[in-house]
Design a protein around this motif. Structure first.
Motif, PDB file in Angstrom:
ATOM      1  N   SER A  27      22.289  14.835  11.953  1.00 15.66           N
ATOM      2  CA  SER A  27      21.156  14.592  12.446  1.00 15.66           C
ATOM      3  C   SER A  27      20.675  13.984  12.515  1.00 15.66           C
ATOM      4  CB  SER A  27      20.594  15.759  13.263  1.00 15.66           C
ATOM      5  OG  SER A  27      20.152  16.461  12.221  1.00 15.66           O
ATOM      6  N   MET A  30      22.754  10.059  12.296  1.00 16.59           N
ATOM      7  CA  MET A  30      22.576   9.360  13.733  1.00 16.59           C
ATOM      8  C   MET A  30      21.164   9.131  14.871  1.00 16.59           C
ATOM      9  SD  MET A  30      25.362  12.648  15.808  1.00 16.59           S
ATOM     10  CE  MET A  30      24.344  13.272  18.003  1.00 16.59           C
ATOM     11  N   VAL A  31      20.063  10.051  14.182  1.00 20.43           N
ATOM     12  CA  VAL A  31      19.276   9.309  15.066  1.00 20.43           C
ATOM     13  C   VAL A  31      19.078   8.326  14.568  1.00 20.43           C
ATOM     14  CG1 VAL A  31      16.822   9.864  15.502  1.00 20.43           C
ATOM     15  CG2 VAL A  31      17.921  11.888  15.646  1.00 20.43           C
ATOM     16  N   GLY A  33      20.885   5.570  13.227  1.00 19.48           N
ATOM     17  CA  GLY A  33      22.001   5.025  13.504  1.00 19.48           C
ATOM     18  C   GLY A  33      21.462   4.459  14.665  1.00 19.48           C
ATOM     19  N   LEU A  34      21.135   5.041  15.863  1.00 19.47           N
ATOM     20  CA  LEU A  34      20.487   5.371  16.758  1.00 19.47           C
ATOM     21  C   LEU A  34      18.561   4.456  17.562  1.00 19.47           C
ATOM     22  CD1 LEU A  34      21.256   8.391  18.834  1.00 19.47           C
ATOM     23  CD2 LEU A  34      22.362   6.047  19.306  1.00 19.47           C
ATOM     24  N   ARG A  36      17.898   1.746  15.273  1.00 18.00           N
ATOM     25  CA  ARG A  36      18.433   0.681  14.198  1.00 18.00           C
ATOM     26  C   ARG A  36      18.793   0.058  15.814  1.00 18.00           C
ATOM     27  NH1 ARG A  36      21.050   1.669   8.877  1.00 18.00           N
ATOM     28  NH2 ARG A  36      18.697   2.680   8.360  1.00 18.00           N
ATOM     29  N   GLU A  37      19.922   0.895  16.302  1.00 16.95           N
ATOM     30  CA  GLU A  37      20.703   0.444  17.407  1.00 16.95           C
ATOM     31  C   GLU A  37      19.186  -0.300  18.465  1.00 16.95           C
ATOM     32  OE1 GLU A  37      23.758  -0.498  17.069  1.00 16.95           O
ATOM     33  OE2 GLU A  37      23.721  -0.859  19.585  1.00 16.95           O
ATOM     34  N   ALA A  38      18.804   1.098  18.606  1.00 16.98           N
ATOM     35  CA  ALA A  38      17.988   0.932  20.151  1.00 16.98           C
ATOM     36  C   ALA A  38      16.726  -0.106  19.666  1.00 16.98           C
ATOM     37  CB  ALA A  38      17.340   1.537  20.061  1.00 16.98           C
ATOM     38  N   ARG A  41      18.529  -3.815  19.826  1.00 19.46           N
ATOM     39  CA  ARG A  41      18.739  -4.312  21.311  1.00 19.46           C
ATOM     40  C   ARG A  41      17.713  -5.021  21.808  1.00 19.46           C
ATOM     41  NH1 ARG A  41      22.549  -0.220  24.055  1.00 19.46           N
ATOM     42  NH2 ARG A  41      24.174  -0.060  22.697  1.00 19.46           N
ATOM     43  N   SER A 162      13.261   6.495  12.107  1.00 21.88           N
ATOM     44  CA  SER A 162      14.074   7.781  10.713  1.00 21.88           C
ATOM     45  C   SER A 162      13.451   8.722   9.543  1.00 21.88           C
ATOM     46  CB  SER A 162      15.205   6.539   9.375  1.00 21.88           C
ATOM     47  OG  SER A 162      15.980   6.531   9.080  1.00 21.88           O
TER      48      SER A 162
END
Lengths: 457, 342
Positions: A27, A30-31, A33-34, A36-38, A41, A162
């Motif tokens: 988790s 995942m968080v 990664g998300l 970083r992605e968010a 973006r 993170s």
């Protein structure tokens, strides 16, 4: 020998904790990664908006491409983070304005925003570029606007998220471990309860175990009950066998003794008489042993379902003494009874057999022409029957050993005995909630002093 | 492209190496050791001297080589790699561009941490004053007139009295002065009255200046009736010495630009520790609560903008918009059209 492996509870806890750790790490990553992605973006969107805003100002003026950097295009970049900003506007590969040495944009379709990551001026930057055709002079010119920004702000936000996720994951893991331990303990509780119930039982309690148990434990419980049932039956069979055998032996022995008595009276030669006397003594001993075996079996039987009759210990002593008087008289031993009425509850047959066996021992080991004393006293809610002789005493070995079945003192070689007497007495007393105390007599004779202790009613 | 950039860099370097900087003023304040803190600044020596004295009180071993140049010279020198330990300028946009393009060195200390967010950027550039742009007038010219407090009123007065103000107006030459350019562009962004005012001033044949101090001097001496967009801090200092009693400072009520004087450590710095110590001192003085005798106002003085309501000019990439050559050329052209009508 039992080999103890790691406990189920610990194994279960570790297993669940392992699963929790795996989930926590999963988790967290995942968080992260998300996040970083968010954040990436978000930056991309702002960069795209900035590049588009600049591209909107492109126009042709007197045959040349003109543009005016709008204030908002850079203000919006400054609004989200304190990142360094770079830009370049090219017309057909010729730099119109901005940073000439910026990495070239990714070629894309007209009007489409393209993103790229590169290193510029010692820092990683994110770039957005957009191309537009502008009609200028002798034809259309492809103008590309590139806006770049360092990624520190994005990195900082992603790192912060993170870190937050890491804290949550650790907290989740700790809670999961605590819950795992609790769950493991809870699910093992029925097993522990059954184990406790079994170990709480007395040594001869072989009744089946009736209690609520989870479906998983029912086979274990059933197997345990079947085992106990078989054990009980097997014990009963062997006791039956012993009783039957003793009974069968006693009857022919009586016949042999009677015949030997008759023969003793009829023969005249002294050697023959002596031989016959020896036969009679051996038969007596065998008969006595058989009797004791029968007593032992009886004790095993009757303690299973113990009678609780109101009795007087003094009565029991008097009856037993009366029965043993002839045997004592044969060896010129005087039995001295010192009793007061003492109410107790129990099985008269068993208690009489216990007193008889102890008294029998006393008479057997006491030297001829001595006194065996039977005294009854009360102390601290207990009745104590003390049988004291003037025999050789108990010797040096630990007195508890003497109560063991077929165990005899080391100083008894000259006297025939089975070693069952004290065992029977001890079993009976234990079944009545009492005990057998062995000690050396305090009257200075050095004899044995055996006390039968029973709770008073 | 890179070779081209290198070539340009080399040319700039050779030019600056060959011909020394256009220095307006320079002085060395000797210390007890051989260590020299080299400061390049746009702040007048007289204004900054108390700060140097205070610094040397705490660090007597350091010599301080203080060089005063114009903001564009400063910008060019640092870009060309001139060796200085501290660069101090009133032109926020040029300072910001130096930091953005990687000519500044990171510095972080307990003092810089206490700066509000708007007064620092990426630990590269630090503000230590807030200084409003003001209008300075010689009241002799306004004898029978109401004093203007907004640009609208100023426009009206100038328009109605061309004979009185003809040739008696002063403002920055934005082509020469970095600070003048900054004030002009920020005003362009914030107030539509700016261009109308420029038109009116242009018709009256304004005198153009490089620096606030010269403008203020001319107002004090009566050569100018009005100087538009001068540094409030310089005007206040000069007003205290004014004997005539005719000099007056007006702060426009409709909108006032507030500039941040900023300092950075150039990438070429050698005495970085001493430079950091100087930044710490300036920041502490910038955050002082009591005005004291210091010539430059604190960050708190105008930072909260009780008179303007707009706050200081924001340190951010938007400052670079007007520095873009195309934008700058377009702006200067428009400004020239308005200002040079004769």
């Amino acid at each position: 020998m039992m080999v103890v492996t790691r406990s189920i509870g610990k194994r279960l806890t570790l297993l669940l904790a392992g699963v929790a750790a795996l989930l926590s790490v999963l988790s967290w990553s995942m968080v992260t990664g998300l996040a970083r992605e968010a954040t990436q973006r978000t930056q991309d969107n702002v960069l795209a908006a900035s590049a588009t805003t600049i591209a909107e100002t492109l126009r042709s003026e007197q045959g040349a491409v003109r543009l005016e950097l709008p204030y908002a295009a850079f203000a919006m970049l400054g609004a989200i983070s304190q990142d360094r900003v770079f830009y370049r506007v090219t017309a057909d590969d010729e730099t119109l304005t901005g940073y000439e040495d910026m990495p070239p944009p990714v070629p894309g379709r007209q009007g489409q925003v393209m993103f790229d990551t590169a290193n510029y001026r010692d820092a990683p930057i994110r770039m957005a570029s957009i191309s537009r055709l502008v009609l200028a002079g002798d034809g259309p010119v492809l103008v590309t606007v590139t806006v770049g920004q360092t990624r520190d702000g994005v990195g900082a936000i992603a790192a912060e998220l993170s870190q937050l996720a890491a804290i949550f994951s650790v907290a989740f893991f700790l809670v999961a471990v605590a819950l795992s331990a609790f769950v493991a303990q809870t699910s093992l509780r029925p097993l522990n309860e059954i184990a406790a119930a079994v170990s709480r039982r007395g040594p001869s309690d072989l009744r089946p175990l009736y209690r609520e148990a989870p479906a998983d434990l029912a086979p274990l419980l059933n197997a345990l009950n079947r085992l106990m049932d078989r054990l009980q039956q097997s014990i009963r069979r062997s006791e039956d066998f012993i009783a039957e055998a003793a009974h069968r032996i006693r009857t022919p022995l009586a016949t042999v003794r009677a015949q030997a008595e008759i023969a003793l009276r009829t023969v005249s030669g002294e050697p023959e008489k002596d031989r016959l006397r020896r036969i009679i003594r051996a038969v007596d001993e065998s008969s006595r042993s058989a009797g004791q075996l029968l007593d032992h079996a009886t004790v095993a039987y009757r303690t299973e379902d113990l009678a609780r009759d109101r009795l007087d210990l003094a009565d029991l002593v008097a009856q037993t003494v009366a029965a043993m008087e002839p045997t004592a008289a044969m060896r010129d031993i005087h039995l001295q009874v010192d009793g007061v009425p003492t109410p107790i509850s129990g099985d008269a047959v068993l208690l009489e057999s216990a007193i008889r066996n102890v008294l029998d021992n006393a008479i057997k080991y006491a030297p001829e022409d001595t006194t065996v004393t039977l005294g009854i006293t009360h102390a601290a809610g207990a009745a104590r029957l003390t049988i004291t002789d003037q025999g050789p005493g108990l010797g040096d070995e630990p007195v508890d050993d003497l109560i063991e079945r077929f165990k005899r003192g080391k100083n008894t070689e000259s006297i025939v005995g089975s070693g069952l007497g004290l065992t029977i007495a001890a079993d009976v007393l234990r079944a009545h909630g009492g005990r057998l105390d062995l000690a050396t007599a305090t009257n200075g004779s050095g004899g044995a002093c055996v006390s039968l202790v029973l709770p008073l009613v | 492209m890179r070779i081209l950039g290198l070539a340009i860099g080399l040319i700039i370097w050779s030019v600056t190496a060959a011909s020394p900087l256009e220095i307006e003023d320079q002085r060395v304040f000797p210390g007890t050791s051989a260590r020299v803190l080299r400061i390049i600044s746009t702040t007048d020596l007289a204004v900054f001297e108390p700060y140097i004295r205070a610094f040397q009180n705490d660090h007597p071993e350091l010599s301080i080589d203080y060089t005063v140049v114009s903001s564009s010279t400063l910008h060019g020198a640092i870009r060309a790699g001139a060796q200085f330990d501290l660069a101090m300028s009133s032109a926020m946009d040029l300072q910001f561009q130096l930091a953005n393009d990687g000519y500044a060195r990171r510095y972080r200390s307990g003092a810089t941490e206490t700066l509000p967010d708007w007064a620092r950027w990426r630990d590269l550039i630090f503000a230590f004053t807030t200084e409003p742009a003001v209008v300075v007038i010689n009241s002799a010219f306004f004898a029978d007139l109401d004093l203007p407090f907004t640009r609208q009123e100023l426009i009206a007065i100038l328009r109605d009295n061309p004979e009185r103000f003809g040739g008696a107006l002063g403002t920055y030459d934005v082509r020469e002065s970095g600070l003048g350019f900054l004030f002009a562009t920020q005003e362009d962004r914030s107030s539509d009255a700016y261009w109308r005012l420029n038109e009116v001033m242009g018709r009256l044949g304004p005198k153009l200046y490089c620096c606030s101090s010269l403008m203020i001097e001319d107002v004090a001496s009566g050569r100018l009736a009005l100087a538009y967009n001068v540094l409030g801090s310089y005007a206040t200092t000069r007003l205290e010495q004014d004997q005539s009693g005719r000099m007056q400072i007006l702060q426009m009520q409709d909108f006032t630009n507030v500039m941040l004087r900023t300092v950075l450590i150039p990438a070429t710095a050698k005495e970085t520790d001493a430079a950091g110590a100087m930044i710490d001192m300036l920041v502490r003085l910038g955050l002082r609560d009591v005005a004291g005798d210091w010539p430059l106002p604190s960050l708190r003085a105008a930072g909260l903008g009780e008179t303007t309501g707009f706050g200081p000019i924001r340190l951010g990439p938007a400052l670079m918009v007007y520095l873009d050559p195309l934008n700058r050329r377009a702006f200067v052209t428009e400004w020239e059209n308005a200002m040079e009508q004769r």
